[in-house]
Scaffold this active site. Structure first.
Site, PDB file in Angstrom:
ATOM      1  N   TRP A  78       2.547   1.842  -3.393  1.00 17.58           N
ATOM      2  CA  TRP A  78       1.410   1.872  -4.365  1.00 17.58           C
ATOM      3  C   TRP A  78       1.167   3.496  -4.255  1.00 17.58           C
ATOM      4  O   TRP A  78       0.970   4.057  -5.378  1.00 17.58           O
ATOM      5  CB  TRP A  78      -0.003   1.293  -4.163  1.00 17.58           C
ATOM      6  CG  TRP A  78      -1.201   1.795  -4.894  1.00 17.58           C
ATOM      7  CD1 TRP A  78      -1.391   1.283  -5.906  1.00 17.58           C
ATOM      8  CD2 TRP A  78      -2.111   2.658  -4.724  1.00 17.58           C
ATOM      9  NE1 TRP A  78      -2.403   1.840  -6.462  1.00 17.58           N
ATOM     10  CE2 TRP A  78      -3.107   2.607  -5.718  1.00 17.58           C
ATOM     11  CE3 TRP A  78      -2.039   3.596  -3.587  1.00 17.58           C
ATOM     12  CZ2 TRP A  78      -3.848   3.399  -6.007  1.00 17.58           C
ATOM     13  CZ3 TRP A  78      -3.276   4.419  -3.839  1.00 17.58           C
ATOM     14  CH2 TRP A  78      -4.292   4.526  -4.816  1.00 17.58           C
ATOM     15  N   HIS A  79       1.379   4.181  -3.449  1.00 15.07           N
ATOM     16  CA  HIS A  79       1.291   5.772  -3.373  1.00 15.07           C
ATOM     17  C   HIS A  79       2.503   6.283  -3.846  1.00 15.07           C
ATOM     18  O   HIS A  79       2.101   7.206  -4.776  1.00 15.07           O
ATOM     19  CB  HIS A  79       1.163   5.958  -1.824  1.00 15.07           C
ATOM     20  CG  HIS A  79       0.018   6.077  -1.225  1.00 15.07           C
ATOM     21  ND1 HIS A  79      -0.560   4.855  -0.557  1.00 15.07           N
ATOM     22  CD2 HIS A  79      -1.258   6.921  -1.259  1.00 15.07           C
ATOM     23  CE1 HIS A  79      -1.958   4.801  -0.107  1.00 15.07           C
ATOM     24  NE2 HIS A  79      -2.348   6.014  -0.525  1.00 15.07           N
ATOM     25  N   ALA A  80       3.610   5.599  -3.768  1.00 14.11           N
ATOM     26  CA  ALA A  80       4.811   6.339  -4.063  1.00 14.11           C
ATOM     27  C   ALA A  80       6.036   5.589  -3.792  1.00 14.11           C
ATOM     28  O   ALA A  80       6.149   4.916  -2.992  1.00 14.11           O
ATOM     29  CB  ALA A  80       5.102   7.757  -3.852  1.00 14.11           C
ATOM     30  N   MET A 131       0.803  -1.231   0.029  1.00 12.25           N
ATOM     31  CA  MET A 131       0.032   0.102   0.062  1.00 12.25           C
ATOM     32  C   MET A 131       0.678   1.082   0.036  1.00 12.25           C
ATOM     33  O   MET A 131       0.492   2.241  -0.716  1.00 12.25           O
ATOM     34  CB  MET A 131      -0.984   0.012   1.144  1.00 12.25           C
ATOM     35  CG  MET A 131      -2.082  -1.025   1.059  1.00 12.25           C
ATOM     36  SD  MET A 131      -3.069  -0.946   2.655  1.00 12.25           S
ATOM     37  CE  MET A 131      -4.219   0.372   2.264  1.00 12.25           C
ATOM     38  N   GLY A 132       1.969   1.288   0.818  1.00 14.86           N
ATOM     39  CA  GLY A 132       2.635   2.419   0.958  1.00 14.86           C
ATOM     40  C   GLY A 132       3.329   2.517  -0.565  1.00 14.86           C
ATOM     41  O   GLY A 132       3.653   3.681  -1.120  1.00 14.86           O
TER      42      GLY A 132
END
Length: 171
Positions: A153-155, A150-151
């Site tokens: 996925w953000h950047a 998830m992290g």
């Protein structure tokens, strides 16, 4: 984040003009009035990079106030965009999944992630958490892997990797 099966199962026979228009108006108010105008006015003097550099000169209450306003600005911005997307889909007869369910009323971190960015959480649960849990039989490794994904996925940056690990520890 929507799976194709969901689109097919939740397709309406006709456009939902009233519901779609109402959702678009709500999203526009959240995005352009609350997030981009009202809350931006509060935080405009504070560039986040300057804030980090001057954190030791800011009072405790002022710092907490700014953190809360930054979070609310992010929430209303993202929630407004989601309302705009959901409303637009309704105009075409497509009902997509909700992405927020009052996350600010969550009682703990686990409850928060069931209410915040629901589509990403569900996707990660299905395609990261459950397969890793099946392979390792270790829920801690599965949670850690899920939030690292998830992290990233953000950047693809160390800050987001730390963000993922922080939330995994919280869970």
């Amino acid at each position: 984040i929507e799976r194709f099966e969901h689109f097919v199962q939740h397709r309406e026979d006709r456009p939902l003009w009233q519901e779609g228009t109402q959702r678009i108006v709500i999203g526009a108010i959240k995005k352009w009035i609350v997030a981009d105008w009202l809350l931006q006015w509060w935080i405009k003097p504070w560039d986040p990079t300057v804030l980090v550099a001057q954190v030791d000169t800011i009072g405790f209450l002022e710092l907490w106030f700014l953190l809360i306003v930054f979070f609310l600005q992010l929430y209303f911005d993202f929630s407004g965009y989601c309302d705009l997307a959901i409303g637009t889909c309704l105009l075409f007869g497509l009902r997509i999944a909700e992405n927020f369910s009052w996350p600010l009323l969550a009682s703990n971190v686990s409850d928060f992630w069931k209410r915040w960015h629901i589509s990403l959480s569900n996707w990660c649960q299905r395609y990261v958490y459950l397969p890793v849990l099946g392979l390792t039989r270790n829920p801690y490794i599965a949670i850690g892997s899920t939030f690292v994904v998830m992290g990233v996925w953000h950047a693809q940056a160390w800050q987001w990797l730390c963000w993922g690990l922080w939330h995994a520890l919280g869970l």
